[in-house]
Design a protein around this motif. Structure first.
Motif, PDB file in Angstrom:
ATOM      1  N   UNK A  19       0.820  -1.220   0.000  1.00 27.41           N
ATOM      2  CA  UNK A  19       0.000   0.000   0.000  1.00 27.41           C
ATOM      3  C   UNK A  19       0.854   1.270   0.000  1.00 27.41           C
ATOM      4  N   UNK A  20       1.930   1.280   0.790  1.00 31.70           N
ATOM      5  CA  UNK A  20       2.777   2.482   0.856  1.00 31.70           C
ATOM      6  C   UNK A  20       3.429   2.763  -0.502  1.00 31.70           C
ATOM      7  N   UNK A  21       3.899   1.712  -1.162  1.00 31.23           N
ATOM      8  CA  UNK A  21       4.513   1.909  -2.478  1.00 31.23           C
ATOM      9  C   UNK A  21       3.490   2.415  -3.488  1.00 31.23           C
ATOM     10  N   UNK A  22       2.275   1.914  -3.366  1.00 32.97           N
ATOM     11  CA  UNK A  22       1.200   2.374  -4.257  1.00 32.97           C
ATOM     12  C   UNK A  22       0.910   3.858  -4.016  1.00 32.97           C
ATOM     13  N   UNK A  23       0.830   4.234  -2.740  1.00 31.83           N
ATOM     14  CA  UNK A  23       0.579   5.637  -2.388  1.00 31.83           C
ATOM     15  C   UNK A  23       1.714   6.536  -2.883  1.00 31.83           C
ATOM     16  N   UNK A  24       2.942   6.084  -2.661  1.00 31.99           N
ATOM     17  CA  UNK A  24       4.102   6.884  -3.093  1.00 31.99           C
ATOM     18  C   UNK A  24       4.076   7.103  -4.606  1.00 31.99           C
ATOM     19  N   UNK A  25       3.716   6.067  -5.349  1.00 28.33           N
ATOM     20  CA  UNK A  25       3.754   6.193  -6.807  1.00 28.33           C
ATOM     21  C   UNK A  25       2.623   7.088  -7.323  1.00 28.33           C
ATOM     22  N   UNK A  26       1.398   6.827  -6.894  1.00 25.04           N
ATOM     23  CA  UNK A  26       0.279   7.572  -7.505  1.00 25.04           C
ATOM     24  C   UNK A  26       0.204   9.027  -7.034  1.00 25.04           C
ATOM     25  N   UNK A  27       0.680   9.326  -5.819  1.00 25.90           N
ATOM     26  CA  UNK A  27       0.707  10.734  -5.420  1.00 25.90           C
ATOM     27  C   UNK A  27       2.049  11.365  -5.785  1.00 25.90           C
ATOM     28  N   UNK A  28       3.143  10.689  -5.432  1.00 33.62           N
ATOM     29  CA  UNK A  28       4.467  11.290  -5.583  1.00 33.62           C
ATOM     30  C   UNK A  28       4.966  11.342  -7.012  1.00 33.62           C
ATOM     31  N   UNK A  29       4.632  10.373  -7.839  1.00 32.83           N
ATOM     32  CA  UNK A  29       5.107  10.358  -9.229  1.00 32.83           C
ATOM     33  C   UNK A  29       3.978  10.795 -10.183  1.00 32.83           C
ATOM     34  N   UNK A  30       2.824  10.171 -10.069  1.00 33.56           N
ATOM     35  CA  UNK A  30       1.722  10.523 -10.981  1.00 33.56           C
ATOM     36  C   UNK A  30       1.060  11.850 -10.598  1.00 33.56           C
ATOM     37  N   UNK A  31       1.304  12.302  -9.377  1.00 40.60           N
ATOM     38  CA  UNK A  31       0.803  13.617  -8.971  1.00 40.60           C
ATOM     39  C   UNK A  31      -0.694  13.674  -8.730  1.00 40.60           C
ATOM     40  N   UNK A  32      -1.312  12.504  -8.517  1.00 40.72           N
ATOM     41  CA  UNK A  32      -2.743  12.500  -8.245  1.00 40.72           C
ATOM     42  C   UNK A  32      -2.957  12.684  -6.742  1.00 40.72           C
ATOM     43  N   UNK A  33      -4.160  13.071  -6.365  1.00 40.12           N
ATOM     44  CA  UNK A  33      -4.436  13.290  -4.955  1.00 40.12           C
ATOM     45  C   UNK A  33      -5.103  12.062  -4.343  1.00 40.12           C
ATOM     46  N   UNK A  34      -4.627  11.663  -3.167  1.00 42.95           N
ATOM     47  CA  UNK A  34      -5.344  10.631  -2.408  1.00 42.95           C
ATOM     48  C   UNK A  34      -6.589  11.304  -1.857  1.00 42.95           C
ATOM     49  N   UNK A  35      -7.756  10.992  -2.417  1.00 39.45           N
ATOM     50  CA  UNK A  35      -8.980  11.678  -1.984  1.00 39.45           C
ATOM     51  C   UNK A  35      -9.762  10.858  -0.963  1.00 39.45           C
TER      52      UNK A  35
END
Ligand code: ZN
Length: 317
Positions: A19-35
């Motif tokens: 889960x942490x790696x998924x969060x890091x990638x989609x927010x930190x690299x893809x720049x999407x917001x965890x809503x």
């Protein structure tokens, strides 16, 4: 009874590893917001993470169930095998550089039905593509994103599905769900709204020599289609039932209400209402910060939280 109009994708749900790696990638690299940080309502020891634009606008929402201990997904017939995300016209070179810098596996650029596309594989094996779009999308940029506002992912673009046969899926899409056949390019048959709009696209490829594959990290679990309201959802639900498929009863997901069914080839589809929406239980400026449970699971919060791994929000500015 006529099919209700096609409004496009509501959300896509995929399966990730850690889960942490998924969060890091989609927010930190893809720049999407965890809503929304929630749980899989059918399996409360698993997170359900929702990434979208700043406000969780309809059609921008990509969600994940992290199943780090499961064997990886294998593609197959009756599976959604790739998802695509829309980016603004002219930003593909930026994204190629950005993904390469972050050591993401990027494939050579392609042109798909006239649009520039950049296929890539996420850290857990998910096949995805970024596709340049020109149309206006319902999108609110996220100020804290590491990606500049004019280059951010503006929404879900479409899905690719492998099928053993084209006709049954084609009949469902065009006769029941309001899709229009757009044409064929290479192995891919395209279905979308009449204009071929971003966010409404389903590409189908016929594979006769593959098994059914399996879900797991890197796999795409389902595609959810937008329903304006309960009435429209019920209308489509009964049409789906009438052609011999087996839609579930309506299930209350709290932020929206859902009906599930397998399309004739086996891929899982969901019909999800636009309302009530993600702002229902959190202020827009605090979206994603706290573990959110539907009210009927609140009494088990302590137990549920204890069963989930800790997540740290990456520094994104
Ligand atoms: Zn869903």
């Amino acid at each position: 009874m006529n099919a209700p109009p096609l409004h496009g994708l509501h959300h896509l749900t995929a399966i990730s590893g850690d889960a942490q790696e998924n969060l890091d990638f989609y927010t930190g690299v893809m720049g999407m917001r965890l809503v929304k940080k929630s749980i899989n309502q059918d399996s409360p020891d698993t997170y359900h993470l929702f990434y979208a634009d700043a406000e969780g606008s309809p059609g921008t929402d990509l969600t994940f169930f992290p199943w780090p201990d499961a064997p990886p997904a294998t593609p197959g017939a009756g599976k959604i095998t790739e998802l695509s995300l829309a980016i603004p016209e002219g930003t593909l070179p930026y994204w190629r550089d950005r993904l390469t810098e972050h050591e993401v596996a990027v494939a050579p650029e392609e042109t798909r039905f006239g649009r520039a596309a950049l296929p890539f594989t996420d850290p857990h094996g998910l096949k995805a593509a970024l596709v340049e779009v020109t149309e206006e999308r319902s999108f609110v940029p996220w100020d804290a994103s590491p990606v500049p506002a004019d280059r951010q992912v503006v929404g879900l673009h479409g899905v690719r599905i492998w099928e053993r046969q084209l006709e049954p899926t084609k009949a469902l899409l065009t006769r029941v769900m309001g899709f229009t056949k757009q044409g064929t390019e290479g192995d891919w048959h395209r279905f979308a709204d009449a204009e071929g709009s971003s966010g409404t696209i389903v590409d189908v490829k016929v594979v006769t020599d593959r098994g059914s594959g399996r879900w797991g990290p890197g796999g795409i679990h389902h595609a959810a289609w937008r329903m304006a309201d309960d009435e429209e959802q019920e209308q489509l639900r009964s049409l789906v039932e009438k052609v011999g498929l087996r839609p579930s009863p309506q299930i209350d997901r709290f932020w929206f209400r859902s009906v599930y069914f397998r399309e004739p080839g086996g891929a899982l589809f969901e019909l999800a209402t636009d309302g009530p929406g993600f702002g229902r239980d959190e202020d827009l400026d605090k979206l994603g910060e706290k573990l959110i449970l539907p009210p009927w699971m609140e009494e088990k919060r302590e137990q549920i939280e204890a069963g989930l791994p800790n997540l740290t929000h990456p520094v994104t500015s």
